[in-house]
Design an enzyme around this catalytic site. Structure first.
Site, PDB file in Angstrom:
ATOM      1  N   GLU A   1       0.820  -1.209   0.000  1.00  0.00           N
ATOM      2  CA  GLU A   1       0.000   0.000   0.000  1.00  0.00           C
ATOM      3  C   GLU A   1       0.856   1.263   0.000  1.00  0.00           C
ATOM      4  O   GLU A   1       0.517   2.250  -0.654  1.00  0.00           O
ATOM      5  CB  GLU A   1      -0.945  -0.003   1.198  1.00  0.00           C
ATOM      6  CG  GLU A   1      -2.075  -1.029   1.095  1.00  0.00           C
ATOM      7  CD  GLU A   1      -2.993  -0.780  -0.086  1.00  0.00           C
ATOM      8  OE1 GLU A   1      -3.039   0.357  -0.602  1.00  0.00           O
ATOM      9  OE2 GLU A   1      -3.682  -1.721  -0.498  1.00  0.00           O
TER      10      GLU A   1
ATOM     11  N   TYR B   1      -5.859   6.814   4.270  1.00  0.00           N
ATOM     12  CA  TYR B   1      -6.069   5.798   3.233  1.00  0.00           C
ATOM     13  C   TYR B   1      -5.348   4.509   3.591  1.00  0.00           C
ATOM     14  O   TYR B   1      -5.929   3.414   3.553  1.00  0.00           O
ATOM     15  CB  TYR B   1      -5.593   6.281   1.860  1.00  0.00           C
ATOM     16  CG  TYR B   1      -5.502   5.124   0.900  1.00  0.00           C
ATOM     17  CD1 TYR B   1      -6.642   4.622   0.297  1.00  0.00           C
ATOM     18  CD2 TYR B   1      -4.294   4.470   0.673  1.00  0.00           C
ATOM     19  CE1 TYR B   1      -6.589   3.505  -0.524  1.00  0.00           C
ATOM     20  CE2 TYR B   1      -4.225   3.355  -0.142  1.00  0.00           C
ATOM     21  CZ  TYR B   1      -5.378   2.878  -0.745  1.00  0.00           C
ATOM     22  OH  TYR B   1      -5.319   1.760  -1.537  1.00  0.00           O
TER      23      TYR B   1
ATOM     24  N   ASP C   1      -9.626   5.419  -2.978  1.00  0.00           N
ATOM     25  CA  ASP C   1      -8.514   5.946  -3.758  1.00  0.00           C
ATOM     26  C   ASP C   1      -9.081   6.632  -5.004  1.00  0.00           C
ATOM     27  O   ASP C   1     -10.307   6.775  -5.152  1.00  0.00           O
ATOM     28  CB  ASP C   1      -7.503   4.845  -4.114  1.00  0.00           C
ATOM     29  CG  ASP C   1      -8.029   3.858  -5.150  1.00  0.00           C
ATOM     30  OD1 ASP C   1      -9.247   3.913  -5.489  1.00  0.00           O
ATOM     31  OD2 ASP C   1      -7.234   3.037  -5.641  1.00  0.00           O
TER      32      ASP C   1
END
Length: 290
Positions: free
Chosen positions: A35, A118, A136
């Site tokens: 990520e 996020y 996203d």
């Protein structure tokens, strides 16, 4: 406001890319590394580096034992190298404060250094299957079109965007649904040339129903790279990654003709902790030479 979860999850099962961080054997640490690497960087560039990192540093404590310089060297050309330092700082915290196990809940993940909204939600969802909205650019575009009938999502709004996706999440298999939304935006509902005929939720798409109206919101300014401070910073770091020893400033001066811009970029690298100056006035990656 809904996009059929069963339809989207079935489509994902048939069309999802076989990415190593999606496989059942991938650890939560592997998901966290992916990520961080995938932020603003294409999958094709990330995958080989991710594989190298997980082979070299299979646990947070393994990375925590490395120097910042080693981590920056291994980061290579992925860009935005401060991400590497943030990941190293998170690895230290996980190793020291969480028994070398990546936390599973959003609030604890957010308390880690360098982990933003996020990333915390993505790790909670994709590593642990937690039901939490993950937003996203791809997800925002799918929701804008399919739910709101707009060609583009426009400027981000964390509160609005999270609420939009929260409303869509099914009670069961929410994490898979979130991954499917992302994949739909990456492969089908793309920014410039959406493949609407291949979309599994075409019949429910508000943008299609309304005749695919053009976007009339604020215009996005395309990011340049050539000639920017970001390019110069990258060239300076390339010199240091390419040598095991500290270098004199004269070695750095040759990478860019504009002395003012070059010196400004070198100073910013020092401030960001991406470069260190030794007692003798030489320059090196952090943690490698004191």
């Amino acid at each position: 406001m809904s996009l059929d979860a069963e339809v989207l999850i079935d489509w994902f099962a048939d069309h999802a890319r076989d990415l190593p961080w999606r496989r059942p054997e991938c650890t939560p640490w592997g998901v966290l590394v992916s990520e961080i690497m995938l932020q603003q960087t294409p999958v094709a560039r990330v995958e080989p580096v991710w594989r190298e990192w997980l082979a070299r540093w299979p646990t947070p404590s393994a990375m925590a034992a490395a120097t910042q310089g080693e981590v920056l060297r291994a980061w290579g050309k992925l860009g935005y190298p401060r991400r590497a330092l943030r990941l190293h700082a998170a690895a230290l915290a996980i190793a020291e404060q969480h028994g070398d196990e990546v936390p599973h809940d959003v609030d604890t993940l957010l308390a880690l250094p360098g982990i933003g909204a996020y990333t915390a939600r993505a790790v909670a969802a994709f590593a642990y299957g937690e039901r939490c909205p993950v937003v996203d650019t791809n997800v925002r575009r799918v929701v804008a079109r399919a739910v709101h009938g707009a060609a583009d999502a426009g400027p981000p709004s964390t509160t609005r965007d999270l609420a939009d996706v929260e409303a869509l999440l099914p009670d069961q298999r929410a994490a898979v649904y979130s991954a499917a939304l992302m994949e739909l935006g990456a492969l089908v509902c793309t920014a410039r040339t959406p493949r609407c005929a291949d979309c599994p939720v075409l019949a429910a798409c508000a943008w299609q129903r309304d005749g695919r109206p053009a976007y009339d919101g604020p215009v996005k300014v395309a990011q340049k790279f050539a000639g920017t401070d970001r390019q110069v910073r990258g060239l300076l770091l390339d010199v240091l990654r390419g040598t095991a020893e500290p270098v004199a400033k004269s070695r750095l001066d040759v990478v860019w003709a504009d002395a003012g811009q070059r010196d400004r970029c070198l100073h910013s690298l020092l401030v960001d902790g991406l470069v260190e100056q030794t007692a003798s006035g030489l320059f090196a990656l952090p943690g490698e030479h004191r």
